[in-house]
Design a protein around this motif. Structure first.
Motif, PDB file in Angstrom:
ATOM      1  N   PHE A  21       0.838  -1.193   0.000  1.00 35.10           N
ATOM      2  CA  PHE A  21       0.000   0.000   0.000  1.00 35.10           C
ATOM      3  C   PHE A  21       0.875   1.246   0.000  1.00 35.10           C
ATOM      4  O   PHE A  21       1.707   1.428   0.892  1.00 35.10           O
ATOM      5  N   LYS A  22       0.675   2.083  -1.010  1.00 39.13           N
ATOM      6  CA  LYS A  22       1.528   3.266  -1.188  1.00 39.13           C
ATOM      7  C   LYS A  22       1.395   4.257  -0.025  1.00 39.13           C
ATOM      8  O   LYS A  22       2.367   4.832   0.404  1.00 39.13           O
ATOM      9  N   ASN A  23       0.200   4.442   0.465  1.00 41.02           N
ATOM     10  CA  ASN A  23      -0.049   5.378   1.563  1.00 41.02           C
ATOM     11  C   ASN A  23      -0.044   4.595   2.873  1.00 41.02           C
ATOM     12  O   ASN A  23      -1.094   4.328   3.455  1.00 41.02           O
ATOM     13  N   SER A  24       1.157   4.180   3.292  1.00 36.65           N
ATOM     14  CA  SER A  24       1.239   3.351   4.486  1.00 36.65           C
ATOM     15  C   SER A  24       2.569   3.538   5.188  1.00 36.65           C
ATOM     16  O   SER A  24       3.511   4.092   4.619  1.00 36.65           O
ATOM     17  N   LYS A  25       2.613   3.052   6.438  1.00 35.94           N
ATOM     18  CA  LYS A  25       3.863   3.127   7.196  1.00 35.94           C
ATOM     19  C   LYS A  25       3.792   2.180   8.383  1.00 35.94           C
ATOM     20  O   LYS A  25       2.705   1.787   8.816  1.00 35.94           O
ATOM     21  N   ILE A  26       4.961   1.813   8.880  1.00 38.95           N
ATOM     22  CA  ILE A  26       5.034   1.107  10.158  1.00 38.95           C
ATOM     23  C   ILE A  26       5.042   2.186  11.228  1.00 38.95           C
ATOM     24  O   ILE A  26       5.913   3.066  11.234  1.00 38.95           O
ATOM     25  N   VAL A  27       4.064   2.161  12.105  1.00 43.22           N
ATOM     26  CA  VAL A  27       3.927   3.168  13.155  1.00 43.22           C
ATOM     27  C   VAL A  27       4.872   2.848  14.304  1.00 43.22           C
ATOM     28  O   VAL A  27       5.564   3.723  14.820  1.00 43.22           O
ATOM     29  N   SER A  28       4.901   1.575  14.696  1.00 41.88           N
ATOM     30  CA  SER A  28       5.798   1.140  15.772  1.00 41.88           C
ATOM     31  C   SER A  28       5.977  -0.370  15.662  1.00 41.88           C
ATOM     32  O   SER A  28       5.149  -1.062  15.074  1.00 41.88           O
ATOM     33  N   THR A  29       7.052  -0.832  16.243  1.00 43.49           N
ATOM     34  CA  THR A  29       7.282  -2.276  16.249  1.00 43.49           C
ATOM     35  C   THR A  29       8.130  -2.661  17.450  1.00 43.49           C
ATOM     36  O   THR A  29       8.968  -1.885  17.913  1.00 43.49           O
ATOM     37  N   ASN A  30       7.840  -3.825  17.975  1.00 44.15           N
ATOM     38  CA  ASN A  30       8.640  -4.436  19.028  1.00 44.15           C
ATOM     39  C   ASN A  30       8.503  -5.943  18.834  1.00 44.15           C
ATOM     40  O   ASN A  30       7.758  -6.376  17.950  1.00 44.15           O
ATOM     41  N   PRO A  31       9.180  -6.758  19.583  1.00 40.80           N
ATOM     42  CA  PRO A  31       9.102  -8.201  19.335  1.00 40.80           C
ATOM     43  C   PRO A  31       7.693  -8.799  19.431  1.00 40.80           C
ATOM     44  O   PRO A  31       7.417  -9.839  18.861  1.00 40.80           O
ATOM     45  N   MET A  32       6.800  -8.119  20.112  1.00 34.86           N
ATOM     46  CA  MET A  32       5.449  -8.676  20.302  1.00 34.86           C
ATOM     47  C   MET A  32       4.413  -8.078  19.350  1.00 34.86           C
ATOM     48  O   MET A  32       3.585  -8.805  18.806  1.00 34.86           O
ATOM     49  N   VAL A  33       4.438  -6.765  19.141  1.00 38.31           N
ATOM     50  CA  VAL A  33       3.388  -6.092  18.365  1.00 38.31           C
ATOM     51  C   VAL A  33       4.005  -5.130  17.351  1.00 38.31           C
ATOM     52  O   VAL A  33       4.887  -4.346  17.687  1.00 38.31           O
ATOM     53  N   THR A  34       3.493  -5.209  16.130  1.00 42.37           N
ATOM     54  CA  THR A  34       3.831  -4.238  15.089  1.00 42.37           C
ATOM     55  C   THR A  34       2.547  -3.504  14.728  1.00 42.37           C
ATOM     56  O   THR A  34       1.520  -4.137  14.483  1.00 42.37           O
ATOM     57  N   VAL A  35       2.599  -2.185  14.728  1.00 38.30           N
ATOM     58  CA  VAL A  35       1.445  -1.379  14.350  1.00 38.30           C
ATOM     59  C   VAL A  35       1.743  -0.781  12.983  1.00 38.30           C
ATOM     60  O   VAL A  35       2.781  -0.144  12.785  1.00 38.30           O
ATOM     61  N   VAL A  36       0.823  -1.024  12.036  1.00 39.60           N
ATOM     62  CA  VAL A  36       0.961  -0.454  10.700  1.00 39.60           C
ATOM     63  C   VAL A  36      -0.211   0.475  10.442  1.00 39.60           C
ATOM     64  O   VAL A  36      -1.276   0.351  11.060  1.00 39.60           O
ATOM     65  N   GLU A  37       0.014   1.406   9.540  1.00 43.78           N
ATOM     66  CA  GLU A  37      -1.067   2.254   9.063  1.00 43.78           C
ATOM     67  C   GLU A  37      -1.148   2.050   7.566  1.00 43.78           C
ATOM     68  O   GLU A  37      -0.176   2.289   6.846  1.00 43.78           O
ATOM     69  N   LEU A  38      -2.295   1.546   7.098  1.00 38.65           N
ATOM     70  CA  LEU A  38      -2.528   1.283   5.685  1.00 38.65           C
ATOM     71  C   LEU A  38      -3.662   2.169   5.207  1.00 38.65           C
ATOM     72  O   LEU A  38      -4.797   2.031   5.680  1.00 38.65           O
ATOM     73  N   GLU A  39      -3.352   3.096   4.328  1.00 39.76           N
ATOM     74  CA  GLU A  39      -4.369   4.007   3.788  1.00 39.76           C
ATOM     75  C   GLU A  39      -5.184   4.667   4.906  1.00 39.76           C
ATOM     76  O   GLU A  39      -6.396   4.813   4.814  1.00 39.76           O
ATOM     77  N   GLY A  40      -4.506   5.053   5.982  1.00 43.17           N
ATOM     78  CA  GLY A  40      -5.150   5.757   7.083  1.00 43.17           C
ATOM     79  C   GLY A  40      -5.721   4.863   8.175  1.00 43.17           C
ATOM     80  O   GLY A  40      -6.142   5.363   9.212  1.00 43.17           O
ATOM     81  N   LEU A  41      -5.752   3.542   7.972  1.00 39.45           N
ATOM     82  CA  LEU A  41      -6.280   2.621   8.970  1.00 39.45           C
ATOM     83  C   LEU A  41      -5.141   1.978   9.741  1.00 39.45           C
ATOM     84  O   LEU A  41      -4.289   1.324   9.151  1.00 39.45           O
ATOM     85  N   GLN A  42      -5.129   2.180  11.054  1.00 41.46           N
ATOM     86  CA  GLN A  42      -4.123   1.510  11.873  1.00 41.46           C
ATOM     87  C   GLN A  42      -4.578   0.095  12.191  1.00 41.46           C
ATOM     88  O   GLN A  42      -5.745  -0.141  12.514  1.00 41.46           O
ATOM     89  N   ILE A  43      -3.627  -0.842  12.088  1.00 41.91           N
ATOM     90  CA  ILE A  43      -3.884  -2.247  12.373  1.00 41.91           C
ATOM     91  C   ILE A  43      -2.753  -2.740  13.263  1.00 41.91           C
ATOM     92  O   ILE A  43      -1.582  -2.483  12.986  1.00 41.91           O
ATOM     93  N   MET A  44      -3.109  -3.452  14.325  1.00 43.11           N
ATOM     94  CA  MET A  44      -2.103  -4.028  15.217  1.00 43.11           C
ATOM     95  C   MET A  44      -1.881  -5.478  14.821  1.00 43.11           C
ATOM     96  O   MET A  44      -2.841  -6.243  14.678  1.00 43.11           O
ATOM     97  N   LEU A  45      -0.621  -5.857  14.642  1.00 41.80           N
ATOM     98  CA  LEU A  45      -0.233  -7.204  14.268  1.00 41.80           C
ATOM     99  C   LEU A  45       0.519  -7.812  15.446  1.00 41.80           C
ATOM    100  O   LEU A  45       1.562  -7.306  15.845  1.00 41.80           O
ATOM    101  N   LEU A  46      -0.018  -8.875  16.013  1.00 43.65           N
ATOM    102  CA  LEU A  46       0.515  -9.473  17.232  1.00 43.65           C
ATOM    103  C   LEU A  46       1.238 -10.783  16.925  1.00 43.65           C
ATOM    104  O   LEU A  46       0.716 -11.628  16.206  1.00 43.65           O
ATOM    105  N   ASN A  47       2.442 -10.943  17.470  1.00 44.72           N
ATOM    106  CA  ASN A  47       3.116 -12.243  17.461  1.00 44.72           C
ATOM    107  C   ASN A  47       2.563 -13.019  18.634  1.00 44.72           C
ATOM    108  O   ASN A  47       3.097 -12.993  19.730  1.00 44.72           O
ATOM    109  N   GLY A  48       1.464 -13.725  18.424  1.00 42.74           N
ATOM    110  CA  GLY A  48       0.773 -14.393  19.518  1.00 42.74           C
ATOM    111  C   GLY A  48       1.017 -15.878  19.612  1.00 42.74           C
ATOM    112  O   GLY A  48       0.504 -16.525  20.514  1.00 42.74           O
TER     113      GLY A  48
END
Length: 141
Positions: free
Chosen positions: A27-54
């Motif tokens: 997605f062109k309009n996107s970025k990684i907001v934050s990341t750590n070993p457990m959770v990565t937060v991305v923003e895709l076209e204005g929508l933030q999504i939390m990705l969990l290493n669960g």
């Protein structure tokens, strides 16, 4: 930064960082907001999504999907090709990416076509035969 009121939270086995990097490359309009070993937060076209290493306890499945609304066939082709790399195609604009996340890649004209009582049945019959949506075929139905 304003915090989103509702945020999708997706559970990955152990590849949340890799998934975040992949999605922000698609997605062109996107970025990684934050990341750590457990959770990565991305923003895709204005929508933030939390990705969990669960861990492997829970798996992504079709009960949750993200829908991409596209204005052109080129857009549909772009997202379809990027997201099916290493994944699987399904019917009616649905696919699973290489991480197991379900996506819908849908033309923006579909709702209008489906709301037209003179065309809805023909359009439905046309897209039931499709995996990736074809706008010209839908318009001709």
């Amino acid at each position: 930064m304003k915090i989103q009121k509702i945020t999708p939270f997706l559970w990955f086995s152990s590849d949340a960082i890799e998934a975040g990097k992949h999605y922000t490359s698609v997605f062109k309009n996107s970025k990684i907001v934050s990341t750590n070993p457990m959770v990565t937060v991305v923003e895709l076209e204005g929508l933030q999504i939390m990705l969990l290493n669960g861990g492997p306890t829970f798996k992504l499945n079709e009960s949750f999907s993200l829908c991409i609304t596209c204005d052109t066939q080129e857009e549909i082709d772009y997202y379809w090709n990027k997201l099916t790399e290493g994944g699987t195609e399904s019917q009616c604009g649905w696919l699973k990416d290489k991480f197991g996340l379900s996506w819908q890649v849908v033309p923006s004209i579909l709702a209008g076509l489906m709301n037209d009582p003179n065309r809805a049945e023909r359009v439905t019959q046309a897209f039931l035969k499709m995996k990736k949506f074809d706008i010209k075929t839908l318009e001709m139905a």
